[in-house]
Write an enzyme that holds these catalytic residues in place. Structure first.
Site, short mmCIF file in Angstrom:
data_model
loop_
_atom_site.label_atom_id
_atom_site.label_comp_id
_atom_site.label_asym_id
_atom_site.label_seq_id
_atom_site.Cartn_x
_atom_site.Cartn_y
_atom_site.Cartn_z
N ASP A 330 32.53 -26.08 36.32
CA ASP A 330 33.15 -27.39 36.47
C ASP A 330 34.64 -27.22 36.71
OD1 ASP A 330 34.27 -26.66 34.08
OD2 ASP A 330 33.59 -28.40 32.96
N ASP A 332 38.23 -28.39 35.00
CA ASP A 332 38.84 -29.01 33.83
C ASP A 332 40.29 -29.33 34.16
OD1 ASP A 332 36.56 -28.37 31.89
OD2 ASP A 332 37.07 -26.39 32.65
N ASP A 424 35.96 -32.58 34.49
CA ASP A 424 36.38 -33.13 33.19
C ASP A 424 37.86 -33.46 33.27
OD1 ASP A 424 33.90 -32.79 32.17
OD2 ASP A 424 34.42 -31.21 30.75
P1 UTP Z 1 34.19 -25.25 29.87
O1 UTP Z 1 32.87 -25.52 29.23
O2 UTP Z 1 34.43 -25.90 31.17
O3 UTP Z 1 34.35 -23.68 29.96
O4 UTP Z 1 35.30 -25.68 28.83
P2 UTP Z 1 35.05 -22.77 31.04
O5 UTP Z 1 35.60 -21.65 30.28
O6 UTP Z 1 35.96 -23.55 31.91
O7 UTP Z 1 33.83 -22.22 31.83
P3 UTP Z 1 33.33 -22.53 33.32
O8 UTP Z 1 34.10 -21.58 34.18
O9 UTP Z 1 33.63 -23.97 33.63
O10 UTP Z 1 31.88 -22.25 33.32
C1 UTP Z 1 36.67 -25.37 28.99
C2 UTP Z 1 37.38 -25.47 27.71
O11 UTP Z 1 37.43 -26.81 27.28
C3 UTP Z 1 36.97 -26.95 25.98
C4 UTP Z 1 36.08 -25.77 25.74
O12 UTP Z 1 36.07 -25.41 24.38
C5 UTP Z 1 36.69 -24.71 26.58
O13 UTP Z 1 37.67 -24.06 25.82
N1 UTP Z 1 36.22 -28.20 25.83
C6 UTP Z 1 35.21 -28.48 26.66
C7 UTP Z 1 36.56 -29.06 24.84
O14 UTP Z 1 37.50 -28.80 24.07
N2 UTP Z 1 35.86 -30.22 24.68
C8 UTP Z 1 34.83 -30.55 25.50
O15 UTP Z 1 34.23 -31.62 25.32
C9 UTP Z 1 34.50 -29.66 26.51
MN MN Z 2 35.33 -25.28 33.01
#
Ligand code: UTP
Ligand code: MN
Length: 500
Positions: A330, A332, A424
């Site tokens: 995804d 972020d 997100d």
């Molecule tokens: P991700 O699940 O997107 O992981 O969450 P990532 O490391 O970016 O992995 P890929 O590459 O997309 O697969 C990113 C960060 O955001 C936090 C997670 O703990 C992680 O550190 N997070 C995610 C939150 O704090 N709250 C949420 O609801 C979702």
């Molecule tokens: Mn991510």
């Protein structure tokens, strides 16, 4: 642990050549050792000569005579890692104290050993939990974990078992495998012997057995069996759908459903949530990795719209991309504004605008949990209706026309020039931005370990909004991620080393 090292008698010095510049040993209970790493050999020689002139005994090599290890520009974890690699055997409980160069400098100025204050200690020394006999620091946030993983063969196996345990509802067992995998991921080289493993934290009998099997046979029979299992494969497939958790996946498995096609065929009966419906509809796109180029394009798209409503808005790509990953599941994105409060209400405007352009396939706003009464420092309910984020699926358009390397949309439908991408969005006031940035950069395990370290070792509560000291009963402010690490007494770990 006492901050002052226990008085202990040092084994008498062997008869040998006298050391240059040493006048006499005024402090026979103390054996200093200066770590050359990052200090450099000439500075080390200079400081050695200086200390000897003042009557201190400085050891050239690390040995059992060393009582005080002094380092400059090194973290406690780094020094410890270096020390345990040294051949000198030490009796149990005779670990030297790890000190910052500031203690040494003050001793030189005073002409005698000065009292050791907490500020002189290299951080690991304060945590009984961080075993000095161990080759790797216990907490994931004390280790540097770059993207390069030299132990894939082991970590893949352990992560399969972690997944399988989670599918069975055994969260604790799952975490044990995740912890073990994370330790191996931080190693600079490939594990070759069980002896090395014995000096590492976080390995239970089960994880050890798996590693041993791989070392001896090249693979683990248990892991092979799990990956062949129909239930494991189906659960993995179903939990990969946006909005589908373990419970739902398991229910569908019990009902005899096995494939994405099965779900689509019985969609009417399944009573899917809107989120699951969209997840299923765009399953192929959403399980295709998002490239860095695609993530940048989405960030740009959000930035353009945000600037229309609020010039000066700061957009940051967090998550795996900030850690250096080339692709992710995804995108972020953090949104803030240099003036506190200006960001309020921005998210719904941005989403509405993108929606009117037909660029949003799904979105759900979520409330700012900071204002929950249960969280530390819960605020008045007047802010209850503010939203801090959005889980969305964007329709990323126009990439197929781009000549950018690898930027082409890999569409599954022929002729389609767009791709569904999970995004997100998190909006944060600037005062919380460093906490949000740290919290959303990940990795998930690094975050988990930071929070565990904060509460167990520091009696502090860390989340994506604040850091709260439960002893002082105060919030600790930060203007950067570095500030937060400092409050926690941790060496700063850059995002690229947070792939724990
Ligand atoms: P991700 O699940 O997107 O992981 O969450 P990532 O490391 O970016 O992995 P890929 O590459 O997309 O697969 C990113 C960060 O955001 C936090 C997670 O703990 C992680 O550190 N997070 C995610 C939150 O704090 N709250 C949420 O609801 C979702
Ligand atoms: Mn991510």
């Amino acid at each position: 642990m006492s901050l002052v090292p226990q008085k202990r008698s040092r084994p008498s010095l062997p008869v040998g050549p006298t050391r240059d510049g040493m006048e006499s040993t005024k402090f026979p209970d103390i054996g200093l050792f200066l770590v050359e790493r990052k200090m450099g050999s000439s500075r080390r020689s200079f400081l050695t000569a200086l200390a000897r002139r003042k009557g201190f005994c400085v050891e050239e090599a690390y040995s059992e005579r060393v009582t005080h290890v002094i380092a400059e520009h090194n973290s406690g974890a780094e020094v410890m890692q270096w020390l345990v690699g040294q051949p000198a055997k030490r009796e149990e409980g005779r670990s030297p104290i790890l000190l910052h160069i500031s203690w040494f400098t003050e001793c030189m100025a005073a002409g005698e050993p000065v009292k050791i204050e907490p500020r002189h200690l290299l951080e690991v020394q304060m945590h009984s939990d961080v075993a000095v006999s161990s080759l790797v620091a216990t907490y994931g946030c004390l280790r540097r974990t770059p993207l390069t993983n030299r132990n894939h063969v082991f970590t893949d196996a352990l992560e399969t078992l972690a997944k399988e345990a989670a599918f069975c509802g055994s969260e604790g067992r799952s975490l044990a495998f995740i912890r073990a995998a994370s330790v191996l991921r931080s190693l600079p080289s490939t594990l070759t012997t069980m002896e090395e493993l014995s000096r590492m934290p976080g390995f239970g009998e089960h994880s050890k057995r798996v590693v041993q099997e791989i070392l001896e046979d090249g693979s683990s029979a248990e892991v092979e069996r799990v990956t062949q299992e129909e239930r494991y494969q189906t659960m993995k497939l179903f939990t990969n759908i946006f909005g589908v958790g373990i419970k739902t996946a398991n229910k569908w498995y019990q009902e005899g459903l096995r494939s994405i096609g099965d779900l689509r065929n019985s969609q009417k009966k399944l009573k899917l949530t809107k989120q699951q419906e969209t997840g299923l509809q765009h399953y192929e796109d959403l399980t295709m990795p998002v490239s860095h180029t695609e993530a940048d394009l989405i960030a740009k798209m959000v930035e353009e719209v945000a600037h229309r409503f609020l010039p000066g808005t700061i957009i940051t790509l967090a998550g795996g991309f900030r850690r250096g990953k080339l692709s992710g599941h995804d995108v972020d994105i953090l949104i803030t504004h240099p003036q506190e409060g200006r960001e309020e209400g921005l998210l719904s405007k941005v989403i509405s605008q993108l929606q009117s352009q037909g660029l949003i396939l799904y979105h759900s706003l979520k409330r700012n949990s900071y204002y929950d009464a249960s969280s530390p420092g819960g605020k008045s309910t007047s802010s209850m209706d503010h939203f801090e984020g959005s889980f969305s699926i964007f329709k990323l358009k126009g990439l197929s026309q781009s000549r950018d390397n690898g930027a082409r949309v890999h569409s599954t439908d022929s002729g389609r020039d767009w791709k569904a991408v999970r995004v997100d969005l998190v909006v944060t006031p600037i005062s919380q931005y460093p906490f949000a940035l740290l919290g959303w950069t990940g990795s998930k395990h690094f975050e988990r370990e930071l929070r565990r370290f904060s509460s167990h070792e520091k009696k502090m509560v860390l989340n994506s909004h604040a850091l709260y000291d439960t002893v002082q009963q105060t919030f600790l402010a930060a203007t950067s991620e570095e500030d937060i690490f400092m409050h926690l007494g941790l060496e700063y770990i850059p995002p690229s080393d947070r792939n724990a």
